[in-house]
Design a protein around this motif. Structure first.
Motif, short mmCIF file in Angstrom:
data_model
loop_
_atom_site.label_atom_id
_atom_site.label_comp_id
_atom_site.label_asym_id
_atom_site.label_seq_id
_atom_site.Cartn_x
_atom_site.Cartn_y
_atom_site.Cartn_z
N ALA A 24 31.10 45.59 43.58
CA ALA A 24 31.54 44.53 42.67
C ALA A 24 32.79 43.82 43.18
CB ALA A 24 31.81 45.11 41.29
N ASP A 28 33.73 37.35 42.58
CA ASP A 28 34.88 36.98 41.76
C ASP A 28 34.60 37.33 40.30
OD1 ASP A 28 36.05 35.91 44.04
OD2 ASP A 28 35.38 33.87 43.62
N TRP A 29 35.60 37.90 39.65
CA TRP A 29 35.49 38.30 38.25
C TRP A 29 36.55 37.58 37.42
CZ3 TRP A 29 31.86 41.77 36.39
CH2 TRP A 29 31.11 42.45 37.35
N GLU A 30 36.21 37.22 36.20
CA GLU A 30 37.19 36.72 35.25
C GLU A 30 38.08 37.91 34.84
OE1 GLU A 30 37.38 33.42 34.03
OE2 GLU A 30 35.93 33.02 35.60
N LYS A 32 38.10 41.97 36.14
CA LYS A 32 37.48 42.96 37.01
C LYS A 32 37.13 44.22 36.22
CE LYS A 32 39.51 41.39 41.24
NZ LYS A 32 39.96 41.72 42.55
N TYR A 48 29.06 47.79 34.66
CA TYR A 48 30.31 47.03 34.57
C TYR A 48 30.64 46.70 33.11
CZ TYR A 48 28.68 46.31 39.35
OH TYR A 48 28.19 46.50 40.62
N GLY A 51 33.71 44.51 32.47
CA GLY A 51 33.89 43.36 33.35
C GLY A 51 33.43 42.07 32.69
N LEU A 53 32.23 38.22 33.83
CA LEU A 53 31.75 37.51 35.01
C LEU A 53 31.35 36.09 34.67
CD1 LEU A 53 30.90 38.11 38.00
CD2 LEU A 53 28.67 38.69 37.10
N ASN A 58 30.30 32.18 40.70
CA ASN A 58 29.91 32.96 41.87
C ASN A 58 28.73 32.34 42.61
OD1 ASN A 58 31.45 35.62 42.30
ND2 ASN A 58 31.28 35.43 40.09
#
Length: 90
Positions: A24, A28-30, A32, A48, A51, A53, A58
């Protein structure tokens, strides 16, 4: 040296939650994720779970930001209609 397929498969099989949490990190994550897998409601699993996303970012936006906006992102190829079109990330 990059790991072999067999090494990668063994790692994923040994500890799937850790393997996928590590994977992961390549997107890119808003927000993580801190956990790869939530098994608390098995057999209903949540990957996740904490998380957040943005899939559009992405799939498209990050490529534009990296200077690849004019590269081909999608090829539409219809054998039935005989149409082929290319779409850029931009």
């Amino acid at each position: 040296m990059a790991p072999t397929y067999a090494q990668t498969f063994a790692e994923a099989k040994t500890d799937p939650a850790a393997f996928w949490l590590n994977a992961a990190a390549s997107i890119d994550w808003e927000q993580k994720p801190t956990a790869g897998l939530d098994e608390s409601r098995a057999p209903i699993y949540a990957w996740y779970p904490d998380g957040v996303l943005n899939v559009c970012h992405n799939a498209l936006d990050r490529h534009v930001a990296a200077g690849r906006g004019e590269n081909t992102a999608l090829i539409y190829d219809s054998a039935v209609l005989g149409i082929q079109e290319r779409f850029s990330y931009a």
